[in-house]
Design an enzyme around this catalytic site. Sequence first.
Site, mmCIF file in Angstrom:
data_model
loop_
_atom_site.group_PDB
_atom_site.id
_atom_site.type_symbol
_atom_site.label_atom_id
_atom_site.label_comp_id
_atom_site.label_asym_id
_atom_site.label_seq_id
_atom_site.Cartn_x
_atom_site.Cartn_y
_atom_site.Cartn_z
ATOM 1 N N HIS A 1 2.673 -24.328 9.283
ATOM 2 C CA HIS A 1 3.675 -24.855 8.154
ATOM 3 C C HIS A 1 4.933 -25.900 8.876
ATOM 4 O O HIS A 1 5.613 -25.301 9.347
ATOM 5 C CB HIS A 1 4.377 -23.507 7.172
ATOM 6 N N GLU B 1 6.208 -22.893 11.342
ATOM 7 C CA GLU B 1 6.108 -21.605 10.802
ATOM 8 C C GLU B 1 4.677 -21.675 11.578
ATOM 9 O O GLU B 1 3.615 -21.883 10.877
ATOM 10 C CB GLU B 1 6.367 -21.252 9.487
ATOM 11 N N SER C 1 1.288 -24.418 2.013
ATOM 12 C CA SER C 1 3.028 -24.315 1.931
ATOM 13 C C SER C 1 3.047 -22.933 1.038
ATOM 14 O O SER C 1 4.162 -21.783 0.515
ATOM 15 C CB SER C 1 3.875 -24.716 0.958
ATOM 16 N N ASN D 1 10.792 -20.694 2.923
ATOM 17 C CA ASN D 1 10.302 -20.644 1.126
ATOM 18 C C ASN D 1 10.886 -19.794 0.121
ATOM 19 O O ASN D 1 11.237 -19.648 -0.840
ATOM 20 C CB ASN D 1 8.957 -20.941 0.626
HETATM 21 N N1 LIG Z 1 4.828 -32.135 0.825
HETATM 22 C C1 LIG Z 1 5.701 -31.360 1.477
HETATM 23 O O1 LIG Z 1 7.279 -31.124 1.994
HETATM 24 C C2 LIG Z 1 5.046 -30.293 1.961
HETATM 25 C C3 LIG Z 1 5.580 -29.750 2.866
HETATM 26 C C4 LIG Z 1 5.089 -28.501 3.780
HETATM 27 C C5 LIG Z 1 3.035 -28.066 3.574
HETATM 28 N N2 LIG Z 1 3.160 -28.913 2.494
HETATM 29 C C6 LIG Z 1 1.735 -28.478 2.366
HETATM 30 O O2 LIG Z 1 0.797 -29.677 2.557
HETATM 31 C C7 LIG Z 1 -0.647 -29.838 2.257
HETATM 32 C C8 LIG Z 1 -0.962 -31.672 2.408
HETATM 33 O O3 LIG Z 1 0.368 -31.994 1.090
HETATM 34 P P1 LIG Z 1 1.505 -33.736 0.821
HETATM 35 O O4 LIG Z 1 2.509 -32.820 0.598
HETATM 36 O O5 LIG Z 1 0.613 -33.898 2.362
HETATM 37 O O6 LIG Z 1 -0.383 -33.774 -0.308
HETATM 38 P P2 LIG Z 1 -0.440 -36.041 -0.380
HETATM 39 O O7 LIG Z 1 -0.902 -35.739 -1.984
HETATM 40 O O8 LIG Z 1 0.595 -36.449 0.812
HETATM 41 O O9 LIG Z 1 -1.359 -35.982 0.840
HETATM 42 C C9 LIG Z 1 -2.533 -34.363 0.799
HETATM 43 C C10 LIG Z 1 -4.135 -36.201 1.399
HETATM 44 O O10 LIG Z 1 -4.977 -35.080 1.176
HETATM 45 C C11 LIG Z 1 -6.303 -35.760 0.836
HETATM 46 N N3 LIG Z 1 -7.455 -34.617 0.351
HETATM 47 C C12 LIG Z 1 -7.159 -34.313 -0.392
HETATM 48 N N4 LIG Z 1 -8.117 -33.716 -0.741
HETATM 49 C C13 LIG Z 1 -9.231 -33.846 0.739
HETATM 50 C C14 LIG Z 1 -10.404 -33.227 0.864
HETATM 51 N N5 LIG Z 1 -11.173 -32.426 0.114
HETATM 52 N N6 LIG Z 1 -10.313 -33.942 2.058
HETATM 53 C C15 LIG Z 1 -10.217 -34.469 3.201
HETATM 54 N N7 LIG Z 1 -9.685 -35.042 2.419
HETATM 55 C C16 LIG Z 1 -8.481 -34.384 1.207
HETATM 56 C C17 LIG Z 1 -6.048 -36.634 0.082
HETATM 57 O O11 LIG Z 1 -6.779 -37.824 -0.372
HETATM 58 C C18 LIG Z 1 -3.643 -37.118 0.464
HETATM 59 O O12 LIG Z 1 -4.260 -37.853 0.675
HETATM 60 C C19 LIG Z 1 -0.337 -28.923 1.174
HETATM 61 O O13 LIG Z 1 -0.656 -28.024 1.151
HETATM 62 C C20 LIG Z 1 0.649 -28.798 0.983
HETATM 63 O O14 LIG Z 1 1.527 -27.110 0.219
HETATM 64 C C21 LIG Z 1 3.871 -30.331 1.635
#
Ligand SMILES: NC(=O)c1ccc[n+]([C@@H]2O[C@H](COP(=O)([O-])OP(=O)(O)OC[C@H]3O[C@@H](n4cnc5c(N)ncnc54)[C@H](O)[C@@H]3O)[C@@H](O)[C@H]2O)c1
Length: 509
Positions: A145, A157, A124, A195
């Site tokens: 994204h 995106e 993000s 954002n």
């Molecule tokens: N949540 C949102 O609204 C949103 C929206 C757009 C983008 N994002 C981006 O997406 C990404 C993930 O966000 P999320 O909300 O899904 O997070 P989340 O915490 O729900 O999930 C992350 C997952 O990654 C796994 N993980 C962490 N380190 C790891 C590794 N080294 N190898 C393998 N798996 C690993 C964790 O076990 C977890 O299941 C981030 O970069 C975030 O900025 C989030």
Amino acid sequence: MSNLKIDTNSIIGIVGAGIMGRGIAQVAAKAGHQVVLYDNWNGAVDNAMKINEKELSRLVEKGKITQDQKDKTTSLMKPTMDINELAPCDLVIEAIIENKEIKQAIFKQLEDICGDVCIASNTSSISISALANGLKRPDRMIGMHFFNPAPIMKLVEVISGLQSDQQLIEDVHTLATSWGKKAVYVKSSPGFIVNRIARPFYAEALRLYEEGVSDFATIDEAIRTSGKFRMGPFELMDLIGNDTNYSVTQSTFDSYYQDPRFKPSLTQQEFSQAGLLGKKSGSGFYAYEEGKQKGRDQIKKVSASNNKLSEITIYGSLGLADELIPLFKKAGINVIMTPGDGYIEFNGIKLFLANGKMASEIARDLDDKNIAQFDINIDYEVSPSITIATSLLAQKHVASNIAALFSQIGKDTIIVKDSPGLIMARTVAMLVNEASSTVTNGVCDECSCDIAMENGVNYPIGPFKWADKVGSVYILEVLDNLESFYKDTRYRADRGVIERTIIGSNYYE
Ligand SMILES: NC(=O)c1ccc[n+]([C@@H]2O[C@H](COP(=O)([O-])OP(=O)(O)OC[C@H]3O[C@@H](n4cnc5c(N)ncnc54)[C@H](O)[C@@H]3O)[C@@H](O)[C@H]2O)c1
């Protein structure tokens, strides 16, 4: 050069089976791709498969997909905790923790395991150029994204870093489109499109509250009804979480070297630090019970006086608000049109469209107490209410007389304390200004901006459509007046806004 197969023959890998990763896996599998869903925590893949199964079953119940489609989608998703199983993937979408070093370590591993793989990060906030730094093939690293929830939100995106291969960017754009998404091209820069441009939607509302212009419920109602936004800024911040929203603002502010345009709010910091995070903590700007807003806060509306108006005079053009003239006439009011500076006059009251000055400033300049302003509206005909403010010196009857006029055309009158740019005019001007700056900086084009805001945060119309509606001259007037009122460069007009007033044409023909 990209060798990505832009059809369902390409195998999609997902790293990270959290909120985003499992949703993206569902999207790709639904589109017919074989998907390898990897996470280094067993609970995550199990959980992801269970949630996807539940969501797909719900789609079958609703008749949106068939049982066969559901079974096929489920069978296409292969959960794993072994990163080597990503080897056959053509495109790997990474959605792990938002940490540059941890993401980069995974990318290096992927290059070793999968060879010539294309890597897309769902980050993000981290620069795609920075994520690609140190890779053997930085040209094969891009941003993709998605928005939460990924299966529902349409926007993707597609972000290019400084070294990203242009053909790969175009191929991933085509791929995302084939998945039913609205894909837009974006140059890597802090906040990307959504954002970044969305910041003033929250920031101006917070500032209005901090200046005592109105309360959360009234500001939300004014924005919902005058702008057709699905949610007001405070309800939306409560939904996103005050902690998350605050930290996105903070990181945007830092990324743009403390540009006052992105200055975070002390109020939101306080709510965040108090644990009043919004819906998820049960209390934020509003109180929640079982996930639903508890009660309805009082919205500040004015009761109409009994004075029924039979005649009003309109001096000059009201700009966008000329849409009110047929409504007044339909209500049986005799409308006298005469040249002048753009205001409605009746019962000794002068009512101006908000222009970024306080009503009290206009009152001072005209040496006349009974001055008021009303806000811009996306559609005066259908909107249930109009927001007003009266000058600090106005007599008591001014607000109730204006409410009487608006009640004759079936509108409620919301009242806020006199403030430059009221609520909508200032919010829209700042959204347009940020969108313009995004285009000026070469991050994307105008059309992509609008698509992004309409599909990433469900704005009823994008900022450039708003600019065409009210006119760039109006946007510049509001910004200039705000800047001169606050003596704050936060409101400085982007050069694109100024240029548009010189060119004189609309963004869309
Ligand atoms: N949540 C949102 O609204 C949103 C929206 C757009 C983008 N994002 C981006 O997406 C990404 C993930 O966000 P999320 O909300 O899904 O997070 P989340 O915490 O729900 O999930 C992350 C997952 O990654 C796994 N993980 C962490 N380190 C790891 C590794 N080294 N190898 C393998 N798996 C690993 C964790 O076990 C977890 O299941 C981030 O970069 C975030 O900025 C989030």
